[in-house]
Design a protein around this motif. Structure first.
Motif, PDB file in Angstrom:
ATOM      1  N   SER A   8      29.424  12.289   0.381  1.00  0.00           N
ATOM      2  CA  SER A   8      29.418  11.091   1.197  1.00  0.00           C
ATOM      3  C   SER A   8      28.535  10.176   0.335  1.00  0.00           C
ATOM      4  N   ILE A   9      28.654   8.845   0.338  1.00  0.00           N
ATOM      5  CA  ILE A   9      27.794   7.946  -0.379  1.00  0.00           C
ATOM      6  C   ILE A   9      26.554   7.800   0.080  1.00  0.00           C
ATOM      7  N   VAL A  10      26.105   8.430   1.312  1.00  0.00           N
ATOM      8  CA  VAL A  10      24.960   8.405   2.025  1.00  0.00           C
ATOM      9  C   VAL A  10      24.040   9.232   1.058  1.00  0.00           C
ATOM     10  N   TRP A  11      24.582  10.341   0.470  1.00  0.00           N
ATOM     11  CA  TRP A  11      23.732  11.177  -0.427  1.00  0.00           C
ATOM     12  C   TRP A  11      23.075  10.371  -1.548  1.00  0.00           C
ATOM     13  N   LYS A  12      23.565   9.109  -1.822  1.00  0.00           N
ATOM     14  CA  LYS A  12      22.995   8.718  -3.159  1.00  0.00           C
ATOM     15  C   LYS A  12      21.523   8.015  -2.881  1.00  0.00           C
ATOM     16  N   TYR A  13      21.271   7.911  -1.435  1.00  0.00           N
ATOM     17  CA  TYR A  13      20.098   7.461  -0.949  1.00  0.00           C
ATOM     18  C   TYR A  13      19.044   8.683  -0.588  1.00  0.00           C
ATOM     19  N   GLY A  39      22.959  10.836  11.016  1.00  0.00           N
ATOM     20  CA  GLY A  39      21.468  10.615  11.210  1.00  0.00           C
ATOM     21  C   GLY A  39      20.768   9.995  10.085  1.00  0.00           C
ATOM     22  N   MET A  40      21.220  10.288   8.743  1.00  0.00           N
ATOM     23  CA  MET A  40      20.861   9.716   7.526  1.00  0.00           C
ATOM     24  C   MET A  40      21.410   8.068   7.438  1.00  0.00           C
ATOM     25  N   ARG A  41      22.580   8.068   7.747  1.00  0.00           N
ATOM     26  CA  ARG A  41      22.982   6.763   7.645  1.00  0.00           C
ATOM     27  C   ARG A  41      22.784   5.905   8.777  1.00  0.00           C
ATOM     28  N   HIS A  42      22.302   6.355  10.108  1.00  0.00           N
ATOM     29  CA  HIS A  42      21.546   5.590  10.966  1.00  0.00           C
ATOM     30  C   HIS A  42      20.209   5.220  10.442  1.00  0.00           C
ATOM     31  N   HIS A  43      19.559   6.277   9.622  1.00  0.00           N
ATOM     32  CA  HIS A  43      18.158   5.844   9.200  1.00  0.00           C
ATOM     33  C   HIS A  43      18.152   4.757   8.059  1.00  0.00           C
ATOM     34  N   LEU A  44      19.344   4.804   7.372  1.00  0.00           N
ATOM     35  CA  LEU A  44      19.557   3.490   6.296  1.00  0.00           C
ATOM     36  C   LEU A  44      19.625   2.241   7.046  1.00  0.00           C
ATOM     37  N   GLU A  45      20.531   2.198   7.939  1.00  0.00           N
ATOM     38  CA  GLU A  45      20.845   1.051   8.864  1.00  0.00           C
ATOM     39  C   GLU A  45      19.748   0.472   9.741  1.00  0.00           C
ATOM     40  N   ARG A  46      18.812   1.422  10.024  1.00  0.00           N
ATOM     41  CA  ARG A  46      17.555   0.821  10.898  1.00  0.00           C
ATOM     42  C   ARG A  46      16.238   0.353   9.929  1.00  0.00           C
ATOM     43  N   TYR A  50      18.305  -3.681   3.751  1.00  0.00           N
ATOM     44  CA  TYR A  50      18.819  -4.067   2.473  1.00  0.00           C
ATOM     45  C   TYR A  50      19.633  -3.271   1.520  1.00  0.00           C
ATOM     46  N   VAL A  51      19.564  -1.888   1.832  1.00  0.00           N
ATOM     47  CA  VAL A  51      20.170  -0.920   1.265  1.00  0.00           C
ATOM     48  C   VAL A  51      21.524  -0.949   1.604  1.00  0.00           C
ATOM     49  N   VAL A  52      21.916  -1.138   2.938  1.00  0.00           N
ATOM     50  CA  VAL A  52      23.170  -1.187   3.339  1.00  0.00           C
ATOM     51  C   VAL A  52      23.686  -2.549   2.952  1.00  0.00           C
ATOM     52  N   ALA A  53      23.112  -3.750   2.934  1.00  0.00           N
ATOM     53  CA  ALA A  53      23.585  -4.966   2.448  1.00  0.00           C
ATOM     54  C   ALA A  53      24.131  -4.685   0.983  1.00  0.00           C
ATOM     55  N   MET A  54      23.187  -4.027   0.075  1.00  0.00           N
ATOM     56  CA  MET A  54      23.776  -3.631  -1.424  1.00  0.00           C
ATOM     57  C   MET A  54      24.813  -2.666  -1.494  1.00  0.00           C
ATOM     58  N   ALA A  55      25.017  -1.767  -0.344  1.00  0.00           N
ATOM     59  CA  ALA A  55      26.164  -0.945  -0.587  1.00  0.00           C
ATOM     60  C   ALA A  55      27.299  -1.575   0.157  1.00  0.00           C
ATOM     61  N   GLY A  56      27.203  -2.664   0.962  1.00  0.00           N
ATOM     62  CA  GLY A  56      28.308  -3.201   1.324  1.00  0.00           C
ATOM     63  C   GLY A  56      28.959  -2.443   2.480  1.00  0.00           C
ATOM     64  N   ASP A  57      30.136  -2.687   2.683  1.00  0.00           N
ATOM     65  CA  ASP A  57      30.745  -2.088   3.915  1.00  0.00           C
ATOM     66  C   ASP A  57      31.067  -0.649   3.626  1.00  0.00           C
ATOM     67  N   THR A  58      30.833  -0.121   2.571  1.00  0.00           N
ATOM     68  CA  THR A  58      31.175   1.568   2.302  1.00  0.00           C
ATOM     69  C   THR A  58      30.153   2.129   3.125  1.00  0.00           C
ATOM     70  N   LEU A  59      29.002   1.640   3.338  1.00  0.00           N
ATOM     71  CA  LEU A  59      27.696   2.397   4.131  1.00  0.00           C
ATOM     72  C   LEU A  59      28.108   2.456   5.357  1.00  0.00           C
ATOM     73  N   SER A  60      28.746   1.339   6.069  1.00  0.00           N
ATOM     74  CA  SER A  60      28.831   1.060   7.323  1.00  0.00           C
ATOM     75  C   SER A  60      30.021   1.891   8.112  1.00  0.00           C
ATOM     76  N   ALA A  61      31.050   2.223   6.947  1.00  0.00           N
ATOM     77  CA  ALA A  61      32.076   2.949   7.444  1.00  0.00           C
ATOM     78  C   ALA A  61      31.914   4.358   7.902  1.00  0.00           C
ATOM     79  N   SER A  62      32.830   5.154   8.364  1.00  0.00           N
ATOM     80  CA  SER A  62      32.804   6.352   8.343  1.00  0.00           C
ATOM     81  C   SER A  62      32.595   7.151   7.205  1.00  0.00           C
ATOM     82  N   HIS A  63      31.485   8.210   7.467  1.00  0.00           N
ATOM     83  CA  HIS A  63      30.927   8.703   6.291  1.00  0.00           C
ATOM     84  C   HIS A  63      31.858   9.783   5.812  1.00  0.00           C
ATOM     85  N   ALA A  64      32.803  10.292   6.797  1.00  0.00           N
ATOM     86  CA  ALA A  64      33.764  10.960   6.563  1.00  0.00           C
ATOM     87  C   ALA A  64      35.052  10.579   5.634  1.00  0.00           C
ATOM     88  N   ASP A  65      34.979   9.055   5.336  1.00  0.00           N
ATOM     89  CA  ASP A  65      36.216   8.391   4.975  1.00  0.00           C
ATOM     90  C   ASP A  65      35.750   7.904   3.729  1.00  0.00           C
TER      91      ASP A  65
END
Length: 618
Positions: A8-13, A39-46, A50-65
């Motif tokens: 998952s792209i979340v592991w980049k952070y 939980g980690m994705r929610h942590h980044l979003e909250r 700015y990390v979410v903004a840099m990652a673009g839509d990929t971080l907001s999408a389903s981490h399974a996809d």
């Protein structure tokens, strides 16, 4: 060549500390890992939008996809974090403006303090008037940009969270409360923690403020995940939470039931919410409901600045007062409207009669009927003692659940029907009282141990449980003993792998027959503890009842050496609030109308502002 496993792209952070702990590379916050990156994705979003903004839509999408390829060792599975541990750079935070001039740095600190204490939008620092004011006060001061203050605010916020986490890690037991507020763009979930401080006072802190959208856009699972994420971030483990007090939304109640299963904690509905439901239940009768609707029309008609208000002031003279409108539909708002109408009934009626004859007044409000005025006065008489009690509670910073039964009993007495009560008053009293018995489960409070009754038993002001029969009191003391013994066993230190096992000795036939010395020692130790606990409970039952104005936690601090088993349990139960929101809001406002005080439109900055504003003690 085999393709690299996908992660998952979340592991980049994030990086794994161990199989159950992950660490955010942005803020170094450690979180519990449950096998999912949600939980980690929610942590980044909250926390790091700015990390979410840099990652673009990929971080907001389903981490399974959404995945990135990382070179992972063959022995690692696809759920394992990438091996890299390099930290993601934080947004640039400048030193305090002013260089070596401490006064200049102090001005910058004072500006930020002003913003957080008064809940101002950060855009104020770009205002022309604000800059002119600073120039008059400190001509040599060069005010930094709004971006600078954003970074400084986030730094203060992260520092505060670290301090709060340290405070919580010191505690054996904490209580939580969860409620929603109306934010700038949508509703937000507020999570608070309550515990007994080293000064032997209950301290309440906001853990987080997170946007959750509108009711139709969220589920119980969404709320549960937010709560679990925060518990993980603050290292609040299963067994630490004595109770969770929550508001009245359906999805909130469902989420708290799920939390009970996950964390073994007792969910409780906010007393302010339940009381509003009980009193409002009496307003559904057609005659009472019709009266309140008509009263709202009268109050709106005589609002300040209208010809009707001017006419009313002529008739009332020095007795004139503004007619209060019911804006929230909370029972306290309806009560205040009825009080203002009842006080000026004769002047209102006279003003309406004059306005009817004035040809220039096109719209004239119809006066209330005699029966409706009688109902207005009945509402005032029935609710007046309840309103006085609530006003006292609303002025408190914290109201413990240990006082719940005493407060309810006081209200019950005020609702007792008297022989000379007119029919309208009788109906109001009987309906409210019946609703209170059902909503607060008053019979259950007497017949079985609940969180509030155990808390009352551990409160030196209410420990006699005077509303219970002698047999019920005995049962409550037995239940208290079982609960304290269970908590004691849970907190006993477990043997670690570092401790060498005792040397084994070959048992003789007599040892098999009589039992080993170690078994006898363990049994004797357990028996001594049980006897000690029983002695403590018996001694506590003979203590003098404290005055109602006394501080129960101070009493336990003074006597904790005498009650080594009961004192820790008292600290765990006496920090449970009887309201989800602060008393001033919970008792006087409709839960759905409690608003965030911040004008800041950015949800991420709102959380920083609210956190620092409420948690000033940090």
């Amino acid at each position: 060549m085999a393709s690299s496993p996908k992660v998952s792209i979340v592991w980049k952070y994030f990086a794994k500390v161990n199989p159950k702990i992950t660490k955010c590379k942005v803020c170094q916050q450690e979180m519990r890992f449950y096998g999912s990156t949600t939980g980690m994705r929610h942590h980044l979003e909250r926390k790091h939008p700015y990390v979410v903004a840099m990652a673009g839509d990929t971080l907001s999408a389903s981490h399974a996809d959404v995945v990135l390829a990382y070179p992972v060792a063959d022995s690692e599975s696809s759920n394992t974090a990438p091996s890299t541990s390099s930290a993601v750079p934080l947004p640039r935070v400048l030193p305090l403006v002013g260089g070596g001039d401490q006064n200049m740095g102090a001005v910058t600190e004072a500006i930020l303090s002003c913003i957080t204490r008064d809940m101002l939008s950060l855009s104020i620092v770009d205002g022309v008037g604000f800059k002119e004011l600073l120039h008059v006060l400190k001509p040599t001061y060069q005010i930094p940009s709004m971006k600078y203050f954003e970074d400084l605010l986030r730094t203060k916020y992260m520092s505060g969270r670290t301090k709060l986490k340290t405070l919580i890690q010191d505690k054996e037991t904490v209580a939580l409360s969860c409620y929603t507020v109306v934010g700038a763009t949508s509703e937000a979930l507020v999570i608070m923690v309550h515990f007994v401080s080293s000064e032997h006072r209950v301290q309440s802190y906001i853990l987080s403020v997170s946007e959750i959208g509108e009711p139709d856009d969220r589920s119980a699972e969404d709320i549960l995940q937010l709560v679990l994420d925060n518990l993980s971030e603050y290292d609040i483990d299963e067994g630490m939470i004595s109770a969770v007090v929550h508001d009245d939304s359906k999805e909130m109640a469902e989420a708290m039931d799920l939390l009970k299963q996950a964390m073994n904690c007792d969910p409780m509905k906010c007393m302010g919410v339940l009381l509003n439901e009980c009193i409002s239940s009496a307003f559904v009768f057609p005659d009472i409901d019709g009266t309140i609707i008509a009263a709202r029309s009268i109050a709106s008609y005589f609002k300040p600045g209208t010809p009707a208000a001017a006419e009313l002031e002529k008739h009332a003279g020095q007795q004139y007062s503004i007619v209060q409108e019911d804006l929230t539909h909370h029972w306290t708002s309806i009560f205040e409207m009825c009080v203002s109408l009842a006080k000026q009934q004769q002047f209102i009626s006279a003003a309406i009669e004059v306005l009817k004859k004035d040809d220039e007044v096109k719209d004239v409000c119809l006066n209330l009927t005699d029966q409706q005025w009688e109902t207005i006065h009945a509402i005032v008489k029935v609710l007046m003692p309840l309103a006085r009690a609530v006003n006292v509670l609303a002025q408190e910073k914290f109201v413990s659940v240990s006082s719940l039964r005493a407060i309810l009993r006081s209200m019950e007495k005020k609702l007792e029907v008297e022989d000379d009560d007119p029919a309208s008053m009788r109906k109001l009293k009987e309906t409210i009282h019946a609703s209170m018995k059902e909503s607060f489960q008053l019979e259950a409070l007497l017949e079985k141990p609940t969180t509030s009754t155990i808390a009352a038993a551990l409160d030196p002001r209410h420990r006699t449980l005077k509303y219970h029969t002698p047999e019920q009191q005995r049962q409550m003391r037995n239940s208290l003993g079982h609960i304290v013994e269970s908590q004691r066993q849970q907190t006993e230190p477990e043997e670690t792998e570092d401790v060498a096992p005792p040397t084994k000795r070959r048992k003789s036939g007599m040892s098999d027959l009589l039992g080993s010395d170690s078994e006898d020692s363990d049994d004797e130790s357990q028996q001594r503890a049980c006897n000690r606990l029983e002695i403590e409970i018996q001694a506590y039952a003979l203590e003098k009842v404290m005055h109602k104005e006394s501080e129960p936690l101070e009493w336990w601090h003074i006597n904790e050496t005498r009650y080594q088993f009961l004192a820790p349990a008292a600290r765990g139960y006496l920090c449970i609030p009887c309201t989800a929101a602060l008393p001033r809001d919970a008792f006087t406002k409709n839960q759905s109308t409690i608003k965030s005080d911040s004008p800041e439109p950015n949800p991420d900055l709102v959380e920083c502002l609210v956190f620092l504003n409420h948690n000033k003690k940090l």
